[in-house]
Scaffold this motif. Structure first.
Motif, mmCIF file in Angstrom:
data_model
loop_
_atom_site.group_PDB
_atom_site.id
_atom_site.type_symbol
_atom_site.label_atom_id
_atom_site.label_comp_id
_atom_site.label_asym_id
_atom_site.label_seq_id
_atom_site.Cartn_x
_atom_site.Cartn_y
_atom_site.Cartn_z
ATOM 1 N N ASN A 158 0.801 -1.229 -0.031
ATOM 2 C CA ASN A 158 -0.292 -0.014 0.109
ATOM 3 C C ASN A 158 0.780 1.470 0.069
ATOM 4 O O ASN A 158 0.459 2.110 -0.512
ATOM 5 C CB ASN A 158 -0.961 -0.080 1.172
ATOM 6 C CG ASN A 158 -2.006 -1.152 0.997
ATOM 7 O OD1 ASN A 158 -2.127 -1.633 -0.120
ATOM 8 N ND2 ASN A 158 -2.858 -1.554 1.966
ATOM 9 N N ASN A 159 2.138 1.093 0.388
ATOM 10 C CA ASN A 159 2.851 2.388 0.448
ATOM 11 C C ASN A 159 3.180 2.604 -1.106
ATOM 12 O O ASN A 159 3.010 3.696 -1.622
ATOM 13 C CB ASN A 159 4.272 2.097 0.870
ATOM 14 C CG ASN A 159 5.241 3.268 1.287
ATOM 15 O OD1 ASN A 159 6.212 3.458 0.610
ATOM 16 N ND2 ASN A 159 4.830 3.950 2.121
ATOM 17 N N GLY A 160 3.427 1.346 -1.869
ATOM 18 C CA GLY A 160 3.568 1.723 -3.321
ATOM 19 C C GLY A 160 2.243 2.159 -4.012
ATOM 20 O O GLY A 160 2.074 3.122 -4.931
ATOM 21 N N VAL B 54 10.185 10.356 -5.739
ATOM 22 C CA VAL B 54 9.281 9.807 -4.625
ATOM 23 C C VAL B 54 9.546 8.363 -4.320
ATOM 24 O O VAL B 54 9.330 7.356 -5.032
ATOM 25 C CB VAL B 54 7.828 10.307 -5.240
ATOM 26 C CG1 VAL B 54 7.011 9.732 -3.873
ATOM 27 C CG2 VAL B 54 7.482 11.656 -5.291
ATOM 28 N N ASP B 55 9.831 8.262 -2.740
ATOM 29 C CA ASP B 55 10.046 6.717 -2.388
ATOM 30 C C ASP B 55 8.602 6.184 -1.946
ATOM 31 O O ASP B 55 8.473 6.720 -0.735
ATOM 32 C CB ASP B 55 11.075 6.953 -1.311
ATOM 33 C CG ASP B 55 11.139 5.687 -0.398
ATOM 34 O OD1 ASP B 55 10.800 4.743 -0.801
ATOM 35 O OD2 ASP B 55 11.362 5.971 0.778
ATOM 36 N N ALA B 56 8.091 5.552 -2.690
ATOM 37 C CA ALA B 56 6.936 4.787 -2.245
ATOM 38 C C ALA B 56 7.214 3.377 -2.343
ATOM 39 O O ALA B 56 6.298 2.669 -3.073
ATOM 40 C CB ALA B 56 5.782 5.140 -3.293
ATOM 41 N N ILE B 57 8.489 2.791 -1.895
ATOM 42 C CA ILE B 57 8.827 1.537 -2.081
ATOM 43 C C ILE B 57 8.168 0.702 -0.800
ATOM 44 O O ILE B 57 7.252 -0.196 -1.017
ATOM 45 C CB ILE B 57 10.185 1.170 -2.212
ATOM 46 C CG1 ILE B 57 10.821 2.305 -3.031
ATOM 47 C CG2 ILE B 57 10.684 -0.078 -2.514
ATOM 48 C CD1 ILE B 57 12.267 2.311 -3.372
ATOM 49 N N PHE B 58 8.515 1.140 0.448
ATOM 50 C CA PHE B 58 7.941 0.189 1.438
ATOM 51 C C PHE B 58 7.680 1.315 2.651
ATOM 52 O O PHE B 58 8.603 2.518 2.913
ATOM 53 C CB PHE B 58 8.993 -0.693 2.007
ATOM 54 C CG PHE B 58 9.185 -1.840 1.154
ATOM 55 C CD1 PHE B 58 8.174 -2.652 0.733
ATOM 56 C CD2 PHE B 58 10.439 -2.152 0.742
ATOM 57 C CE1 PHE B 58 8.687 -3.870 -0.158
ATOM 58 C CE2 PHE B 58 10.939 -3.056 -0.062
ATOM 59 C CZ PHE B 58 9.953 -3.896 -0.493
ATOM 60 N N GLY B 59 6.677 0.991 3.245
ATOM 61 C CA GLY B 59 6.217 1.922 4.583
ATOM 62 C C GLY B 59 6.387 1.096 5.893
ATOM 63 O O GLY B 59 7.271 0.260 6.092
ATOM 64 N N ALA C 6 10.049 10.808 0.888
ATOM 65 C CA ALA C 6 9.682 9.707 1.354
ATOM 66 C C ALA C 6 8.124 9.616 1.463
ATOM 67 O O ALA C 6 7.992 10.703 2.468
ATOM 68 C CB ALA C 6 10.566 9.305 2.526
ATOM 69 N N VAL C 7 7.500 8.661 1.294
ATOM 70 C CA VAL C 7 5.918 8.493 1.566
ATOM 71 C C VAL C 7 5.985 7.659 2.789
ATOM 72 O O VAL C 7 6.552 6.410 2.974
ATOM 73 C CB VAL C 7 5.268 7.660 0.288
ATOM 74 C CG1 VAL C 7 3.868 7.438 0.749
ATOM 75 C CG2 VAL C 7 5.319 8.686 -0.876
ATOM 76 N N ASP C 8 5.446 8.313 3.733
ATOM 77 C CA ASP C 8 5.321 8.053 5.010
ATOM 78 C C ASP C 8 6.580 7.417 6.036
ATOM 79 O O ASP C 8 6.474 7.777 7.142
ATOM 80 C CB ASP C 8 4.438 6.337 5.069
ATOM 81 C CG ASP C 8 3.664 6.162 6.414
ATOM 82 O OD1 ASP C 8 3.335 7.155 7.056
ATOM 83 O OD2 ASP C 8 3.172 4.909 6.709
ATOM 84 N N ILE C 9 7.394 6.696 5.434
ATOM 85 C CA ILE C 9 8.676 6.483 6.121
ATOM 86 C C ILE C 9 9.837 6.129 4.838
ATOM 87 O O ILE C 9 9.560 5.748 4.028
ATOM 88 C CB ILE C 9 8.554 4.924 6.769
ATOM 89 C CG1 ILE C 9 7.522 4.987 7.793
ATOM 90 C CG2 ILE C 9 9.760 4.382 7.502
ATOM 91 C CD1 ILE C 9 7.211 3.628 8.639
ATOM 92 N N PRO C 10 11.053 6.639 5.363
ATOM 93 C CA PRO C 10 11.942 6.253 4.246
ATOM 94 C C PRO C 10 12.129 4.939 4.188
ATOM 95 O O PRO C 10 12.365 4.141 5.416
ATOM 96 C CB PRO C 10 13.387 6.880 5.024
ATOM 97 C CG PRO C 10 12.916 7.778 5.747
ATOM 98 C CD PRO C 10 11.435 7.485 6.346
ATOM 99 N N THR C 11 12.246 4.280 2.836
ATOM 100 C CA THR C 11 12.230 2.702 2.625
ATOM 101 C C THR C 11 13.491 2.463 3.419
ATOM 102 O O THR C 11 14.717 2.776 3.198
ATOM 103 C CB THR C 11 12.266 2.571 1.482
ATOM 104 O OG1 THR C 11 11.049 2.693 0.713
ATOM 105 C CG2 THR C 11 12.575 0.860 0.954
ATOM 106 N N GLY C 12 13.400 1.252 4.225
ATOM 107 C CA GLY C 12 14.541 0.724 4.919
ATOM 108 C C GLY C 12 14.679 1.024 6.409
ATOM 109 O O GLY C 12 15.595 0.855 7.097
HETATM 110 K K LIG Z 1 8.605 4.955 1.585
#
Ligand SMILES: [K+]
Ligand SMILES: NC(=O)C1=CN([C@@H]2O[C@H](COP(=O)(O)OP(=O)(O)OC[C@H]3O[C@@H](n4cnc5c(N)ncnc54)[C@H](O)[C@@H]3O)[C@@H](O)[C@H]2O)[C@@H](O)CC1
Length: 496
Positions: free
Chosen positions: A51-53, A121-126, A154-160
């Motif tokens: 859903n982050n994606g 835009v980093d929407a990989i993982f939240g 970063a969307v919600d949280i930086p991935t990683g």
């Molecule tokens: K993210």
């Protein structure tokens, strides 16, 4: 401001779904939040499978509809996507938006594409990431981190970045800013997380407020805490401010008893009585003549406590057989509100059943080590949830000491914004236990007394730490009345 961990955020989403929202609607509302903070003309939106994606895909559609130059990058076959992700990806295809599917063998082209845009835009993982990003995603993160001219949002949280601790997994995005949804993530309270998040913006979704239903924590800051402290009344006398009994100290640990007594007196207790050994009592007359004392009898009786409004047990009590009996006697024979600290908590760990059927307010003030004995947990556990569940199960107010100390009664949960690293010295916890007991004796309800006690303690330490490298308990105590006065004076409800 609300604060969430990965489990609490999951619960928050579940509550919203229960309230009748669909996941596609929530993603749509999430991308509305993102859109408010996105500027520029050309965008590379890098999307993961969850859903982050989906948030990224929905944002891509909105930017595209605003005639911006948008490219979407994905790395998964469609059979691995979440429902909302598949829905918004199909919408991208329907609109003929540029969607590029990368795999390990063509990944080096990714950097070329991204170099041409203003914003990535980093929407990989939240908050759904459960370990270091696996497979191709490690290389994707490294590719993004190679670019220096682009803004990375970063969307919600930086991935990683780990949602709960704010520590990085092996691969992590270095973002320029992070737009975090619905609540501040617990990990962002760790100052080191700033390297990865950049500036953090908290955006609330336009939905029913389910924060408390989901058990999110609230940040207790100056604005919330100053008004909780009551002004002393015009015709008050010592009886107005409660009589506290501190069952503390033994020959080996006199200091803890002295510090807790003085913390109790200086934070406004009407009468403070220390019930202890002769040696402690002797030292007390020198250290804090305002406190009274009684010799601790070998067996405690209900009648010994009738005149007290609040009891503290712990603070240098030791772990002798006598101490065991005192803890059990107090739990079995007294009825007053009770604060349990230090050694008494260690003793209690073997007898948590004694917390059952206690028809009174009980406040436990463990540090993490003491809490581990009370409630064995794993280092990977979500401590916000563990603390909340423990308080709920045992019907206590739990004060879990640490940075942004947790205070929860299982229904309402807070992180207290006060205190600092200069306060990490022996004896600090004893002062805190004294302050909390004082406030309980003065008539504050248990949850408020615990929150206010932690805040006064930390706020006093913060004032001192502006000038001092270390904050010493005995110096902190001397400063408590001034800090409390500051709180009253700075409270607009009192001064106006
Ligand atoms: K993210
Ligand atoms: N209330 C809110 O705050 C909302 C949040 N939303 C978004 O939803 C996100 C959470 O969505 P999800 O729960 O789907 O989680 P994510 O999208 O963060 O990640 C889930 C996906 O990651 C995979 N995964 C997990 N660990 C991995 C690893 N180590 N390596 C590779 N793949 C891994 C899973 O198999 C799954 O496909 C939030 O971060 C936020 O962006 C919105 O979409 C809806 C509302």
């Amino acid at each position: 401001m609300y604060i969430g961990s990965h489990t609490l955020m999951k619960r928050y989403d579940e509550c919203l779904l229960k309230h009748g929202y669909t996941i596609e609607q929530l993603v749509d509302k999430a991308s509305d939040c993102l859109l408010k903070h996105i500027h520029g003309e050309s965008f590379s939106i890098v999307c993961g499978p969850g859903n982050n994606g989906a948030d990224g895909l929905s944002l891509a559609i909105k930017l595209y509809q605003q005639k911006k130059n948008v490219q979407v990058f994905i790395f998964e076959n469609t059979n691995h996507l979440s429902k909302a992700n598949a829905y918004y990806l199909q919408k991208c295809y329907d609109l003929s938006l540029s969607v590029y599917l990368f795999q390990q063998d063509n990944l080096e082209e990714l950097v070329g594409y991204m170099t041409a845009c203003d914003t990535i835009v980093d929407a990989i993982f939240g908050f759904g990431l459960n370990s270091s990003p696996r497979g191709i995603y490690q290389s994707v993160i490294e590719s993004i981190n190679q670019l220096y001219d682009q803004e990375v949002i970063a969307v919600d949280i930086p991935t990683g970045l780990q949602c709960d601790s704010g520590k990085p997994y092996q691969s992590v995005i270095y973002a320029t800013s992070t737009i975090t949804l619905s609540a501040m993530k617990n990990g962002f309270l760790n100052p080191d997380s700033y390297f990865f998040t950049g500036k953090v913006i908290v955006e609330k979704l336009d939905v029913d407020d389910v924060s408390e239903e989901a058990g999110l924590y609230q940040m207790a800051d100056d604005k919330m805490m100053f008004p909780l402290l009551k002004e002393r009344i015009f015709d008050g006398y010592k009886g107005t401010y409660g009589h506290t009994c501190l069952i503390t100290g033994c020959i080996e640990y006199k200091g803890a008893a002295l510090l807790s007594a003085k913390g109790c007196v200086y934070s406004g207790s009407g009468i403070t009585t220390v019930m202890s050994d002769q040696e402690v009592i002797h030292a007390l007359t020198q250290f804090c003549p305002e406190a009274t004392a009684v010799l601790r009898p070998p067996i405690l009786q209900k009648e010994d406590f009738l005149r007290y409004d609040a009891i503290l047990i712990g603070c240098g009590l030791g772990q002798s057989l006598d101490s065991y009996r005192y803890v059990i006697d107090v739990l079995e024979k007294t009825k007053q509100p009770l604060v349990i600290d230090g050694d008494a908590l260690t003793i209690l760990s073997a007898h948590t059943d004694l917390l059952k059927h206690q028809n009174r307010d009980i406040i436990l003030t463990p540090h993490l080590g003491e809490f581990q004995r009370l409630c064995p947990f794993d280092s990977q556990d979500d401590m916000l949830l563990v603390a909340q569940d423990f308080a709920k199960e045992h019907h206590v107010v739990l004060v879990l000491k640490g940075p942004y100390t947790i205070v929860t009664n299982g229904q309402e949960s807070y992180r207290i914004r006060a205190g600092n690293k200069a306060m990490a010295t022996g004896g600090m916890g004893d002062v805190l236990a004294g302050i909390i007991t004082s406030l309980v004796g003065q008539g504050y309800p248990a949850l408020q007394a615990a929150m206010l006690g932690v805040f006064i303690h930390g706020y006093t330490g913060d004032l001192l730490a502006k000038e001092d490298y270390t904050v010493i308990p005995s110096k902190l105590i001397e400063f408590i009345p001034k800090a409390m006065n500051n709180m009253i004076k700075s409270n607009p409800e009192v001064t106006s």
